[in-house]
Write a protein that holds these residues in place. Structure first.
Motif, mmCIF file in Angstrom:
data_model
loop_
_atom_site.group_PDB
_atom_site.id
_atom_site.type_symbol
_atom_site.label_atom_id
_atom_site.label_comp_id
_atom_site.label_asym_id
_atom_site.label_seq_id
_atom_site.Cartn_x
_atom_site.Cartn_y
_atom_site.Cartn_z
ATOM 1 N N VAL A 1 0.831 -1.212 0.000
ATOM 2 C CA VAL A 1 0.000 0.000 0.000
ATOM 3 C C VAL A 1 0.861 1.255 0.000
ATOM 4 N N THR A 2 1.985 1.236 0.713
ATOM 5 C CA THR A 2 2.798 2.437 0.911
ATOM 6 C C THR A 2 3.676 2.766 -0.291
ATOM 7 N N ASP A 3 4.265 1.752 -0.920
ATOM 8 C CA ASP A 3 5.209 1.979 -2.013
ATOM 9 C C ASP A 3 4.474 2.038 -3.353
ATOM 10 N N ARG A 4 4.555 3.174 -4.026
ATOM 11 C CA ARG A 4 3.873 3.345 -5.307
ATOM 12 C C ARG A 4 4.410 2.402 -6.377
ATOM 13 N N ASN A 5 5.668 1.999 -6.252
ATOM 14 C CA ASN A 5 6.245 1.090 -7.246
ATOM 15 C C ASN A 5 5.573 -0.280 -7.247
ATOM 16 N N HIS B 1 2.273 -0.598 -6.830
ATOM 17 C CA HIS B 1 0.865 -0.411 -7.198
ATOM 18 C C HIS B 1 0.649 -0.939 -8.623
ATOM 19 N N THR B 2 0.848 -2.243 -8.776
ATOM 20 C CA THR B 2 0.724 -2.904 -10.068
ATOM 21 C C THR B 2 -0.348 -3.990 -9.965
ATOM 22 N N TYR C 1 0.587 -7.034 -7.774
ATOM 23 C CA TYR C 1 0.584 -6.853 -6.322
ATOM 24 C C TYR C 1 -0.799 -6.576 -5.761
ATOM 25 N N HIS D 1 -4.916 -2.742 -14.176
ATOM 26 C CA HIS D 1 -5.503 -2.616 -12.844
ATOM 27 C C HIS D 1 -6.984 -2.989 -12.872
ATOM 28 N N SER E 1 11.738 -2.566 -2.523
ATOM 29 C CA SER E 1 10.719 -1.654 -1.978
ATOM 30 C C SER E 1 10.713 -1.673 -0.458
#
Length: 318
Positions: free
Chosen positions: A53-57, A59-60, A63, A141, A303
């Motif tokens: 949730v915290t790391d935008r990298n 947000h795929t 994940y 997404h 990450s």
């Protein structure tokens, strides 16, 4: 304990069930280790979800599925381990009829969702390796959210159907003994004295949907992936692609091997062996999943380290 019948729509519903479980197995007090397994499961999967949730990298689409797998692991462990400890360490082997149905519903719901999410992750790897140029067009997404949402709906429909048909059973015995460590569908419907044919069909059909189809699709996916890997000429690319699949393959092996063997040969397996196998299969994989993803997935490790440095080691000064 005295046990009475509740008459409802000409169906005799027992007020309580007796969870027999591990009969004749010594040293069951050592199952206290499952309490620590549960704590590690909750903490490990919560940390995994927090990093995603915290790391935008992260947000795929992949994940999104991993996040749902961790959430399912927490829910599955919560449905299994506290009840198991209460039953066999504290001797509370009697369970109310309504709670029994709820326990069965919870266990099978999260078992089904977990199996479907592992299948979704195999689909993700299949497209990523076999169709790399079209991956971002196919696995978006939106498509991932739709697939996962459909999996939750399918799991709910299957488990609700099973609970409804089980609630239509009538029990002639004063004490209904369930030879399992939770309210297992098979031992319950075989104890009924009215027509249990619909439940028999469910007992054979649902494992094929929950386990059989996912296993078949995963084998098909990795067969296609293996063929593609052999066609990759560069050793570095082949190694990178293989490493990307390793974590998922380990999760698949841990989850499916034992449970497939148990359900495929349940009539030939000793009851205690089946119960121990299913209890450990339900408790240990949810603990191992975040550990495997943390140490065997390079992008997640990067990450996690970056987040650890930014939040705890070198926090920004205001």
């Amino acid at each position: 304990m005295n046990q009475d019948f509740i008459e409802k729509d000409n169906i005799s519903i027992a007020s309580y069930f007796y969870i027999s479980g591990f009969s004749g197995i010594p040293h069951m007090r050592y199952y206290i280790f499952l309490f620590f397994v549960y704590i590690i499961t909750v903490l490990g999967n919560s940390c995994l979800m927090f990093v995603i949730v915290t790391d935008r990298n992260l947000h795929t689409p992949k994940y999104i599925a991993v996040f749902n797998l961790s959430l399912t692991d927490i829910c599955e462990s919560t449905a299994v381990i506290p009840q198991l400890l209460d039953t066999f360490l504290f001797g509370n082997q009697w369970i109310l009829y309504g709670l029994c149905l709820y326990n069965m519903f919870s266990v099978y719901l999260f078992l089904t969702i977990k199996s479907l999410i592992l299948t979704i992750l195999s689909f993700d790897r299949l497209v990523a390796i076999c169709l790399p140029l079209r991956y971002h067009m196919i696995v978006t997404h939106r498509s991932m959210l739709v697939i996962i949402g459909a999996s939750w709906i399918l799991a709910l429909l299957l488990t609700i159907t099973g609970a409804i048909f089980l609630s239509r059973l009538s029990f002639c015995k004063v004490i209904v003994t369930v030879n399992s460590f939770y309210c297992d569908h098979g031992p319950i419907y075989r104890s009924a004295c009215n027509n249990n044919f619909p439940n028999s069909v469910i007992a054979n059909l649902f494992p094929a949907i929950i386990i059989g189809f996912p296993v078949f699709f995963i084998i098909f996916s990795y067969t296609c992936i293996s063929v593609t890997l052999f066609r990759i000429t560069t050793p570095q690319d082949r190694q990178r692609a293989t490493k990307a699949c390793t974590a998922h393959l380990i999760l698949v092996a841990i989850f499916y091997v034992a449970i497939t063997f148990t359900y495929a040969f349940w009539s030939f397996i000793n009851t205690n062996t089946r119960i121990i196998n299913l209890s450990l299969t339900s408790a240990l994989p949810p603990m191992l999943n975040p550990i495997i993803y943390t140490f065997m997935t390079e992008e997640f490790m990067v990450s996690a380290k970056r987040l650890l440095k930014r939040r705890f080691i070198f926090p920004s000064r205001k």
